[in-house]
Design an enzyme around this catalytic site. Structure first.
Site, PDB file in Angstrom:
ATOM      1  N   SER A  73      -9.532   1.569   2.929  1.00  0.00           N
ATOM      2  CA  SER A  73      -8.735   2.383   2.036  1.00  0.00           C
ATOM      3  C   SER A  73      -7.660   1.593   1.279  1.00  0.00           C
ATOM      4  O   SER A  73      -7.044   2.141   0.370  1.00  0.00           O
ATOM      5  CB  SER A  73      -8.070   3.512   2.823  1.00  0.00           C
ATOM      6  N   LYS A 133       0.847  -1.203   0.000  1.00  0.00           N
ATOM      7  CA  LYS A 133       0.000   0.000   0.000  1.00  0.00           C
ATOM      8  C   LYS A 133       0.876   1.244   0.000  1.00  0.00           C
ATOM      9  O   LYS A 133       1.945   1.258   0.642  1.00  0.00           O
ATOM     10  CB  LYS A 133      -0.898  -0.044   1.239  1.00  0.00           C
ATOM     11  N   SER A 156      -9.527  -0.714   7.096  1.00  0.00           N
ATOM     12  CA  SER A 156      -9.037  -0.539   5.726  1.00  0.00           C
ATOM     13  C   SER A 156      -8.393  -1.748   5.073  1.00  0.00           C
ATOM     14  O   SER A 156      -8.159  -1.736   3.867  1.00  0.00           O
ATOM     15  CB  SER A 156      -8.059   0.620   5.676  1.00  0.00           C
TER      16      SER A 156
HETATM   17  N1  GLN Z   1     -12.943   3.981   6.703  1.00  0.00           N
HETATM   18  C1  GLN Z   1     -12.259   4.339   7.906  1.00  0.00           C
HETATM   19  C2  GLN Z   1     -11.813   5.779   7.832  1.00  0.00           C
HETATM   20  O1  GLN Z   1     -12.069   6.391   6.858  1.00  0.00           O
HETATM   21  C3  GLN Z   1     -11.080   3.427   8.128  1.00  0.00           C
HETATM   22  C4  GLN Z   1      -9.899   3.771   7.310  1.00  0.00           C
HETATM   23  C5  GLN Z   1      -8.661   2.971   7.653  1.00  0.00           C
HETATM   24  O2  GLN Z   1      -8.738   1.912   8.291  1.00  0.00           O
HETATM   25  N2  GLN Z   1      -7.507   3.503   7.259  1.00  0.00           N
HETATM   26  O3  GLN Z   1     -11.245   6.301   8.716  1.00  0.00           O
END
Ligand code: GLN
Length: 498
Positions: A169, A94, A193
């Site tokens: 994400s 990532k 994410s």
């Molecule tokens: N969807 C969650 C957020 O927007 C989790 C994102 C993540 O785990 N990086 O914060």
């Protein structure tokens, strides 16, 4: 370039690949060339990668030479030593995890030209075990989102249905695995994410116990919740990747541990799982997801587990608590991108400092700006007690509640995502509606416990994943559950489109 590897082999798991590379039935270079070719031909549509490692093929060639020299790859090759359990395996990383000499953008214009001078500890350890970084994957900017639509490099499409999101994400990592553009992948998980894209793309996604994998080299979003997570197409591969765990002097929150990760048992006899009433009754759950969950309950019962429903009313505060804390920590972490020490920069000559600063900060996308503003607000004097403190109190209650449930049960079982993968564009315009789909995943981050998303079934060609959460350092148990389900559902779940 002409591909030397039959396309069905692109879907092999990492542990199967290593066998082939060791015995010489396939060369690492040929395999890598075929994956790169596949990226070249389909990633224009999927958009899983932000950057492909231009040295991947050369590194593969080098690794082939080492295999030949050491006959079985166990030589003290200088490639980090160790047992080379991931010999030649293409690893997608990532784009918020630092990679030596490979651009790491966080999918932000702010870091569009940033090339780290070191590898994150987890990357270093996986490379030490023989993995080769194939490229850097797309994501929501700085990890803020659940669909990979908030990327400065455009959205990632779901390989199973290209009008759908891949989740986020770590959407690029999920899509790269599902579309056979990598063999294993790293993501990060602050509130789901890794598990969300794993579920939407039909692969495994593990958020480990907080601190089990070093965060050194992971670009911070919300430090008390951030974890590097592991993604793969087989449980066995997750176990191999967990070798990157353990104490790291560069991350003081990292923990020492020796986990027994042998995958022997294929039943679930004697295990007790909890379903959470409030999750099962929530209105936001799509009917096919609910049906899939009920089917998963009967599967684990057939494998010998017992399942009970428990009530945890405090979970109604989970989303509010998570988003308040995550935004507060983000506003503080992202303050460093001021164009002086960090971030995109420009010549300050003749520009007033406030103008310089706002020009630099305009490189953030709209979702990141929204979160910085809200995070600053909940931390400001006068509101701190009302929002941030309250969120911390709720977090403590949620953690204690989970600990209570996990005293009487081995694991908690929920759908990973309450909905099927949304259409691209369907949710982005309404942030609150978007945040609600994280209801099942944020709990594990608030409590610091491990959670695993298991690909379970498909509805209308769209994947559905089931999540298990266990107590601290319960990774061996989570892998046992996944392994049992993997064997039981052999032939019923696809983890790669090929
Ligand atoms: N969807 C969650 C957020 O927007 C989790 C994102 C993540 O785990 N990086 O914060």
């Amino acid at each position: 370039m002409i591909s030397m590897v039959r396309s069905s082999r692109l879907a092999l798991s990492a542990y199967e690949l290593v066998e082939e590379f060791r015995c010489g039935s396939m060369s690492i270079e040929d395999y890598m060339a075929s994956l790169l070719e596949r990226i070249e031909s389909i990633d224009g549509r999927i958009n899983a990668y932000i950057t492909v490692n231009e040295h991947a093929l050369e590194e593969a060639r080098k690794m082939d030479r080492l295999v030949r020299a050491g006959s079985d790859g166990n030589s003290n090759s200088g490639h980090g030593g160790g047992d080379q359990a991931l010999l030649g395996v293409p690893l997608a990383v990532k784009d918020n995890i630092s990679t030596l000499g490979i651009r790491t953008t966080c999918a932000s214009r702010m870091l569009a030209d940033y090339v780290p001078v070191y590898d994150a500890t987890v990357v270093k350890r996986l490379k030490g075990a023989g993995a080769i970084v194939i490229g850097k994957t797309n994501m929501d900017e700085f990890g803020m989102g659940s669909t990979t639509e908030f990327s400065a490099f455009g959205a990632t499409r779901n390989p199973w249905k290209e009008d759908r999101v891949a989740g986020g994400s770590s959407g690029g990592s999920g899509a790269a695995l599902a579309a056979c553009m990598a063999s294993i992948a790293l993501g990060s998980d602050t509130g789901g994410s890794v598990r969300c894209p794993a579920s939407f793309c039909s692969v495994y996604g593990l958020k480990p116990t907080y601190g089990l994998l070093s965060r050194y080299g992971l670009i911070s979003y919300a430090s008390s919740l951030d974890c590097i997570g592991l993604m793969a197409r087989s449980v066995h591969d997750l176990a191999l990747m967990l070798r990157a765990a353990g104490r790291d002097e560069h991350d003081h929150t990292s923990i020492d541990s020796t986990l027994d990760l042998r995958l022997e048992c294929t039943d679930l006899k004697g295990l007790r799982f909890a379903l959470i009433k409030e999750v099962m009754e929530s209105e936001g759950m799509d009917a096919p997801v609910r049906d899939c969950m009920m089917d998963a309950v009967s599967s684990v019962e057939q494998l010998g587990a017992t399942v009970e429903e428990v009530s945890m009313p405090v979970l109604r505060y989970a989303l509010a608590s998570y988003y308040t804390i995550a935004m507060a920590e983000a506003s503080s972490n992202l303050a460093r991108y001021d164009g002086v020490r960090y971030g995109h920069t420009m010549q300050p000559d003749g520009v007033a400092w406030n103008e310089f600063y706002s020009t630099i900060r305009s490189n953030f996308g709209s979702e990141v700006k929204r979160r910085i503003m809200l995070g600053t607000y909940v931390l400001s004097s006068g509101y701190y007690g009302r929002y941030y403190m309250k969120a911390q109190q709720a977090r403590a209650l949620i953690r204690d509640g989970m600990m209570m449930v996990l005293k009487d049960h081995d694991a908690v079982m929920t759908p990973t995502m309450p909905v099927l993968p949304p259409r691209i564009g369907e949710r982005v315009s309404d942030p609150l509606r978007l945040y609600t789909i994280d209801i099942c995943t944020v709990v594990a981050n608030l409590a610091g416990i491990p959670a695993l998303s298991i690909p379970y079934s498909m509805h209308d060609g769209l994947p559905i994943g089931i999540q298990f959460m266990a107590g601290h350092l319960g990774e061996p148990l989570l892998l046992r559950i996944a392994h049992a389900l993997e064997s039981a559902r052999e032939g019923k779940v696809r983890r790669c489109m090929l």
